[in-house]
Enzyme design. Structure first.
Site, mmCIF file in Angstrom:
data_model
loop_
_atom_site.group_PDB
_atom_site.id
_atom_site.type_symbol
_atom_site.label_atom_id
_atom_site.label_comp_id
_atom_site.label_asym_id
_atom_site.label_seq_id
_atom_site.Cartn_x
_atom_site.Cartn_y
_atom_site.Cartn_z
ATOM 1 N N LYS A 21 0.833 -1.206 0.000
ATOM 2 C CA LYS A 21 0.000 0.000 0.000
ATOM 3 C C LYS A 21 0.869 1.258 0.000
ATOM 4 C CE LYS A 21 -3.946 0.054 2.303
ATOM 5 N NZ LYS A 21 -3.820 -1.157 3.036
ATOM 6 N N ARG A 91 -3.769 2.772 8.269
ATOM 7 C CA ARG A 91 -4.009 1.513 7.559
ATOM 8 C C ARG A 91 -2.757 0.644 7.559
ATOM 9 N NH1 ARG A 91 -8.454 2.162 3.652
ATOM 10 N NH2 ARG A 91 -9.131 4.316 3.603
ATOM 11 N N GLY A 100 -8.222 -7.741 4.181
ATOM 12 C CA GLY A 100 -9.073 -7.880 5.359
ATOM 13 C C GLY A 100 -8.422 -8.520 6.564
ATOM 14 N N MET A 102 -5.711 -7.501 8.334
ATOM 15 C CA MET A 102 -5.188 -6.592 9.354
ATOM 16 C C MET A 102 -6.106 -5.391 9.483
ATOM 17 S SD MET A 102 -1.096 -6.989 8.753
ATOM 18 C CE MET A 102 -1.177 -6.707 6.993
ATOM 19 N N ARG A 335 -3.615 -1.701 -6.131
ATOM 20 C CA ARG A 335 -2.809 -2.914 -5.946
ATOM 21 C C ARG A 335 -3.139 -3.864 -7.086
ATOM 22 N NH1 ARG A 335 -5.977 -4.738 -0.460
ATOM 23 N NH2 ARG A 335 -8.014 -5.135 -1.392
ATOM 24 N N HIS A 454 -16.152 -9.037 1.274
ATOM 25 C CA HIS A 454 -15.064 -9.854 1.810
ATOM 26 C C HIS A 454 -15.120 -11.282 1.273
ATOM 27 C CE1 HIS A 454 -13.335 -12.593 4.913
ATOM 28 N NE2 HIS A 454 -12.352 -11.714 4.870
ATOM 29 N N ARG A 560 3.421 -46.688 -9.629
ATOM 30 C CA ARG A 560 3.527 -47.466 -8.393
ATOM 31 C C ARG A 560 2.808 -48.800 -8.576
ATOM 32 N NH1 ARG A 560 1.900 -41.791 -5.900
ATOM 33 N NH2 ARG A 560 0.656 -42.007 -7.775
ATOM 34 N N ARG A 616 8.152 -48.244 -10.703
ATOM 35 C CA ARG A 616 8.794 -48.564 -9.425
ATOM 36 C C ARG A 616 8.402 -49.974 -9.014
ATOM 37 N NH1 ARG A 616 7.132 -45.158 -4.227
ATOM 38 N NH2 ARG A 616 5.315 -46.531 -4.308
ATOM 39 N N GLU A 742 15.732 -42.217 -1.365
ATOM 40 C CA GLU A 742 14.742 -41.883 -0.340
ATOM 41 C C GLU A 742 15.337 -41.871 1.054
ATOM 42 O OE1 GLU A 742 10.856 -44.153 -1.417
ATOM 43 O OE2 GLU A 742 12.544 -45.284 -2.257
ATOM 44 N N SER A 761 15.818 -41.011 -8.964
ATOM 45 C CA SER A 761 14.662 -40.159 -8.719
ATOM 46 C C SER A 761 14.510 -40.011 -7.214
ATOM 47 C CB SER A 761 13.400 -40.785 -9.315
ATOM 48 O OG SER A 761 12.278 -39.960 -9.080
ATOM 49 N N THR A 764 11.005 -37.648 -2.325
ATOM 50 C CA THR A 764 11.189 -36.636 -1.272
ATOM 51 C C THR A 764 10.216 -36.802 -0.103
ATOM 52 O OG1 THR A 764 9.861 -35.123 -2.626
ATOM 53 C CG2 THR A 764 12.265 -34.898 -2.726
ATOM 54 N N ASN A 765 9.132 -37.561 -0.281
ATOM 55 C CA ASN A 765 8.257 -37.821 0.874
ATOM 56 C C ASN A 765 9.021 -38.617 1.937
ATOM 57 O OD1 ASN A 765 6.262 -36.618 -0.651
ATOM 58 N ND2 ASN A 765 5.356 -38.544 -1.299
ATOM 59 N N ASP A 766 9.594 -39.747 1.521
ATOM 60 C CA ASP A 766 10.352 -40.567 2.467
ATOM 61 C C ASP A 766 11.656 -39.889 2.867
ATOM 62 O OD1 ASP A 766 8.781 -42.718 3.097
ATOM 63 O OD2 ASP A 766 9.462 -43.973 1.444
ATOM 64 N N CYS A 828 10.119 -37.496 -7.677
ATOM 65 C CA CYS A 828 8.768 -38.015 -7.905
ATOM 66 C C CYS A 828 7.910 -37.999 -6.645
ATOM 67 C CB CYS A 828 8.817 -39.429 -8.484
ATOM 68 S SG CYS A 828 9.645 -40.636 -7.429
ATOM 69 N N TYR A 848 14.127 -33.352 -14.281
ATOM 70 C CA TYR A 848 12.672 -33.371 -14.395
ATOM 71 C C TYR A 848 12.030 -33.442 -13.014
ATOM 72 C CZ TYR A 848 12.691 -38.417 -13.407
ATOM 73 O OH TYR A 848 12.846 -39.634 -12.809
#
Length: 871
Positions: A21, A91, A100, A102, A335, A454, A560, A616, A742, A761, A764-766, A828, A848
Site C-alpha cells: 500500500k 491503515r 481484510g 489486518m 494494488r 469480503h 507405483r 517402481r 529416499e 529419482s 522426497t516424501n520418504d 517423484c 525433471y
C-alpha cells in the site's frame, strides 16, 4: 535510519520496506495520480515493535510527530484543531496483499471539542456526528477490543424505534445521541474514557495495526498462502477525504478488468454519500460503475483514464479504492487485483496481444497456485438440467461446489477435522475472522454483500466459488437452520452452489472436469518453450496416464505397481504369494500375478506411446496386503487355509515401524523372485506393445536403496530377466535400470550409486521423513505447533525443506552427475508439483519433476517461472 517516508519519497520497488500500500501510494503521487497526502511507517518499525516487547521507540514516536507536522503543512490543516482538524486514516500494508486480515482506523483525530467546531464550520451536523460515531466504533473495536455487537445493538435500537430501514435515514440529533451512547459504551467496556488527545489516538492506532500482524487470523492466512511471519506490516497515515460529505460525494472500488473472467471491462461498485466500509459491509446495495457513469459522466471518464494509466504503469490488472469528496476524485489505493485462475490466464495473454507484456513476462505473471482452480470440476449439464434452482444471488466467484451446509467457521473447522466431509459455508456475511472456516469449505454463500465483499474477494483469491447478496436467504445460526423463501433447511443438509451463475440448489449435483480455454493452452505452450525442467506424471493406470497426457505430461516419472494389487481379484493372488511357505510355492503364486501386471503395463505403455514410463518395483511392506482381523475367516476360506495359519502370518509380518522395516529393495533382496516377476511383466508388456507398432521407453526403478550393493544385487536379476526376454522376442528394445533416493545415506553415497544407476529419482516424501525423523502419518499432530511457534516456516511435507532435505538433494545430484555424465536425475514425491520446490529443483540442476496428473499444468508454468527468475 529512515523510519518514515512521506508519500512521494518512496517508490513501488520498496514494497519490502513500505508495504504494498505505502509503496504504491508513493508511486502514484510521483506519476501525478490524485492521492490524499500522507506518510508511511516502515515494516522495520513493526519488527522493532515486536523486538521491544510490544513498544515503539522514542525515536519513532518523535518522528511520528515530525511527519504529522509535515502533513499539516502539506494539507493546510492542523492535527487536533478544535475548528477544522486534520483527520487521518491509519491503515496496514504488508509487502503482499492480505485483504481484510489486518486493521484499519478511519476518521482519526476527532474529539468532543473538534466535533463541535466542525459542526459550526460545516453547518452539517449529520455528516460530522456520522463520522464521529464511525470513528468511536472503529477505534473501540480495533484498538480497545470492544465487542462489535455492542455497537450494532445500540444502532439497531435507534433504527427499530424509528422504523428506519438503513443508516441514511438517521437524523443529525439521533447521530449525536448515538455518539454519546458509544462513548459511554467504550468507557463501560474498558474502564477508561475515550481518548480525547489526537496524538494518543494516533499512537494507540499505530500500535493496534502492528498488533494486527500477529492475530490468529493473520497468522492463519500467512500460513495458508506461504507468507513469511518475519516480514511485518507497514503503517500508512493518510489524510481523510469524505465520501459521505453529501450527494456529490461517494466511494467505490473497481478493477481495471473483470476479476472473474479476465474480460477487458471495468468491474466495480459505487455508493453515493458513503464511506468505503459501507460497500464492504453490504449494508446498502451499491450501484455498478455504469450507473455511476450515467449520473456523473465527467468523473466516470476521469476514473476510467486513471485506471488505464495505472494498469499500463504497473503492467497488471489493478484493484482500486477511490473516493469522491465534493465532486473531486481521489485514489486511496491501488494494488494488483485478486482474480480467478481463468481471469489471470486471460489477462496475461491479452496483455501480450496489447503489447503491455512480453510472453516471458506474461508467464512470469501467472499465479501458479490459482491454475489449480481451472482443474476443478464444474456441474454436469445433464444433471444440472434436472435440478431446481432454490434461489440465486450474485455470481461472485466462479466454479461449482457441493457439500453439507454449515453456518459458522468454527463449526466448519471442527467438522472438517472430525469427518473430512465437503462443506459449504452459509453466512449472513463473512469477515476476516472467518478465514479458518473459509479455507476448509468448498464454497461460500452470503446473505449480504456484493461483488467486492469480503467473501467474494477471498473466494476469488482462494479459487473457490462464492454466491453473495442472496437476499432470500435467512440464517438462524444459534438454532442451526436457515430458510429460503420460507422453506427450512437444517445445518448439514447437502447443497450445491454455482459461483458462475449465482444459483443455489438443494441436494448434490454431479460434477465433471472442466474444459481448457485457448488462453490456457497458450500459456502452457509458452511455458514449455521457456522451461528447462521436464515435467512427468505420477500415474498407475491407463486412466491417469491419459489424464496426464491431456494436461501436458512428457512421460511417467512414477508408476507405483503396488496400487495395481488391491482389487478383489488380484489381492487373493498377492496373499497366496505372501503366505507361500517356500520359493516354489511363492513362484507359482507370482506366475498368477503376471497376467494382471501385464495387462496394466500394456495399457499404460500404449497410452504413453513414445514417452518414458518409469515403473517402481514393489515398495510397501507385505503386511499391507493382508486382511484386518474381522476379515480373517472370510479370507482364510478363500485361500483354503486355516484361520490359525493366517493369524500366524499376520503376526509374523507385523513390524513396530513398518516404514523403516522390511519393504522396498529390502523385501526384494529377501525375495528376488518378486522383482523377477515384475520385470517379466514390464518387459513382456513392452515387447507386445512394441510389436503392435508403438514406441515404448521403459525404466525400472528399485525403491529405497541405502547402499550401492542393494542396487547391484537386484540389477543383476532385473537385467538377466529382461535381456533374456528381449533376446527371445528378437526385437530392439532399450530400457534403463535406476533407483529412488529416499534415505539420507543413499543421498550421501550418490557418487557410488550414480555409477550403477542409469537414472535416480528422489522420493522426497520418504527422504523428508527420514531426514527429519518425522512420521509423515503422525507429524500433523505437531507441525501446526511448529508453524505457530515459528520453529519451522512451513510444513516440510508440503514444500521441500531446502535447508536440510534440499541440501541432500543438491549434494546427491552434483555427485551423481560427476561420476555419470549420462545419468538422469528427477524427483517423484509430492514436492514435484509444488511451485517453491520446483524452483529449488531447477536451481539444484535436476532434469525433471514428476507429480500427480492434476498438478501437471502448475508444474509446467512453475518450471518456466523458475527458469525466468534464476537467469
Amino acid at each position: 535510519m529512515k523510519r518514515i517516508y512521506m508519500f512521494g519519497e518512496g517508490s513501488r520497488d520498496q514494497k519490502n520496506l513500505l508495504g504494498g500500500k505505502g509503496a504504491n501510494l508513493s508511486e502514484m503521487k510521483k506519476i501525478g495520480v490524485p492521492v490524499p497526502a500522507g506518510y508511511t511507517i516502515t515494516t522495520d518499525m513493526c519488527t522493532e515493535y515486536y523486538k521491544n516487547g510490544g513498544k515503539n521507540s522514542e525515536e519513532l514516536l518523535s518522528d511520528i510527530r515530525e511527519y504529522t507536522e509535515r502533513l499539516e503543512k502539506e494539507t493546510g490543516k492542523k492535527f487536533g484543531s478544535d475548528t477544522d482538524p486534520l483527520l487521518v486514516s491509519v491503515r496496514s500494508g504488508a509487502r503482499v496483499s492480505m485483504p481484510g486480515m489486518m486493521d484499519t482506523i478511519l476518521n482519526l483525530g476527532l474529539t468532543d471539542k473538534s466535533v463541535k467546531g466542525m459542526v459550526e464550520k460545516t453547518g452539517d451536523p449529520r455528516f460530522v456526528y456520522d463520522i464521529y460515531r464511525r470513528f468511536i466504533q472503529m477505534f473501540g473495536e480495533v484498538v480497545q477490543g470492544v465487542e462489535h455487537k455492542l455497537f450494532e445493538d445500540e444502532l439497531d435500537k435507534v433504527k427499530d424505534a424509528q422504523g428506519y430501514d438503513n443508516d441514511l435515514e438517521i437524523k443529525a440529533d439521533e447521530w449525536k445521541d448515538i455518539c454519546d451512547k458509544f462513548l459511554d459504551l467504550v468507557e463501560d467496556a474498558t474502564g477508561e474514557p475515550f481518548p480525547q488527545d489526537p496524538y494518543t489516538q494516533l499512537e494507540m492506532s499505530i500500535n493496534a495495526v502492528f498488533e494486527s500482524w500477529d492475530t490468529k487470523r493473520a497468522k492463519y492466512y500467512r500460513r495458508h498462502h506461504g507468507i513469511d511471519d518475519s516480514w511485518g506490516t507497514a503503517v500508512s497515515v493518510q489524510q481523510m477525504v469524505f465520501g459521505n460529505a453529501g450527494e456529490d460525494s461517494g466511494t467505490g472500488v473497481c478493477f481495471s478488468r473483470n476479476p472473474k473472467t479476465g474480460e477487458n471491462e471495468v468491474f466495480g461498485e459505487f455508493l453515493f454519500n458513503a464511506q468505503g466500509e459501507d460497500i464492504v459491509a453490504g449494508i446498502r446495495t451499491p450501484l455498478d460503475l455504469q450507473e455511476f457513469g450515467n449520473k456523473e459522466p465527467k468523473l466516470h471518464k476521469e476514473l476510467m483514464d486513471l485506471l488505464d494509466k495505472l494498469e499500463r504503469h504497473y503492467k497488471d490488472m489493478q484493484d482500486i479504492e477511490f473516493t469522491i469528496e465534493d465532486g473531486t476524485l481521489y485514489i486511496l489505493q491501488t494494488r494488483n487485483g485478486k482474480r480467478t485462475g481463468a481471469a489471470g490466464i486471460k489477462i496475461a495473454v491479452d496483455f501480450v496481444e496489447e503489447k503491455i507484456l512480453t510472453k516471458e513476462e506474461a508467464v512470469d505473471s501467472i499465479d501458479v497456485n490459482a491454475i489449480d482452480q481451472l482443474l476443478h470440476p464444474v456441474f454436469d449439464e445433464d444433471e444440472l438440467a434436472k435440478a431446481d434452482v432454490l434461489t440465486s444471488g450474485l455470481a461472485a466467484s466462479p466454479g461449482a461446489a457441493t457439500g453439507k451446509i454449515v453456518f459458522s467457521s468454527e463449526k466448519a473447522a471442527e467438522l472438517k477435522e472430525e469427518t473430512g466431509d465437503n462443506l459449504l459455508l452459509f453466512r449472513k456475511d463473512t469477515s476476516p475472522e472467518d478465514i479458518e472456516g473459509m479455507v476448509v469449505c468448498e464454497g461460500f454463500v452470503t446473505q449480504l454483500g456484493g461483488m467486492t465483499s469480503h467473501a467474494a474477494v477471498v473466494a476469488r483469491g482462494m479459487g473457490k466459488c462464492c454466491v453473495s447478496g442472496c437476499s432470500e436467504l435467512s440464517i438462524n445460526e444459534e438454532k442451526g437452520f436457515m430458510t429460503i423463501n420460507g422453506e427450512r433447511y437444517d445445518e448439514l443438509t447437502p447443497f450445491s452452489i454455482d459461483g458462475s451463475t449465482g444459483n443455489i440448489y438443494a441436494g448434490t449435483i454431479k460434477t465433471k472436469a472442466p474444459e481448457f480455454s485457448d488462453e490456457f493452452e497458450q500459456i502452457l505452450t509458452w511455458s514449455k518453450e521457456i522451461k528447462d525442467l521436464g515435467v512427468k506424471a505420477n500415474a498407475d493406470n491407463e486412466r491417469d496416464s491419459l489424464q496426464a497426457l491431456k494436461f501436458g505430461a512428457e512421460g511417467i516419472g512414477l508408476c507405483r505397481t503396488e496400487h495395481m494389487f488391491f482389487d478383489d481379484e488380484r489381492i487373493l493372488d498377492v496373499r497366496r504369494m505372501i503366505l507361500a511357505e517356500n520359493k516354489e510355492a511363492r513362484e507359482n503364486a507370482l506366475e498368477k500375478i503376471i497376467p494382471h501386471q501385464l495387462k496394466d503395463f500394456k495399457e499404460i505403455f500404449t497410452a504413453m506411446d513414445g514417452k518414458v514410463v518409469t515403473v517402481r518395483l514393489l515398495d510397501p511392506p507385505l503386511h499391507e496386503f493382508l486382511p484386518e482381523e474381522d476379515e480373517f475367516k472370510k479370507v482364510a476360506k478363500q485361500l483354503n487355509i486355516s484361520v490359525e495359519r493366517l493369524e500366524r502370518a499376520v503376526e509374523t509380518l507385523h513390524e513396530f515401524n513398518p516404514m523403516l522395516g522390511h519393504r522396498g529393495c529390502r523385501l526384494a533382496v529377501t525375495f528376488p523372485e518378486i522383482s523377477v516377476m515384475q520385470t517379466k511383466a514390464i518387459i513382456q508388456a513392452a515387447i507386445e506393445v512394441t510389436q503392435a507398432g508403438k514406441t515404448v521407453i521403459p525404466e525400472i526403478m528399485v525403491p529405497l536403496v541405502s547402499t550401492v550393493n542393494e542396487l547391484t544385487y537386484l540389477k543383476e536379476y532385473i537385467k538377466d530377466t529382461a535381456d533374456a526376454l528381449i533376446k527371445e522376442a528378437g526385437i530392439d528394445l532399450k530400457y534403463k535400470v535406476g533407483t529412488m533416493v529416499e534415505t539420507p545415506r543413499a543421498a550421501l553415497v550418490a557418487d557410488k550409486i550414480g555409477k550403477e544407476a542409469e537414472f535416480i529419482s528422489f522420493g522426497t516424501n520418504d527422504l523428508t521423513q527420514m531426514t527429519f525423523g518425522f512420521s509423515r502419518d503422525d507429524a500433523g499432530k505437531f507441525l501446526k505447533e511448529y508453524a505457530d511457534k515459528k520453529i519451522l516456516k512451513a510444513d516440510p511435507f508440503a514444500a521441500v525443506d531446502q535447508e536440510g532435505v534440499g541440501r541432500l538433494v543438491d549434494l546427491a545430484t552434483t555427485n551423481a552427475k560427476k561420476v555419470n555424465k549420462d545419468i538422469t536425475v528427477g524427483v517423484c514425491g509430492e514436492h514435484g508439483g509444488e511451485p517453491t520446490s520446483i524452483d529449488f529443483f531447477h536451481r539444484a540442476g535436476l532434469d525433471y519433476v514428476s507429480c500427480s496428473p492434476f498438478r501437471i499444468p502448475v508444474a509446467i508454468v512453475s518450471a518456466a517461472q523458475a527458469k525466468l527468475r534464476n537467469q
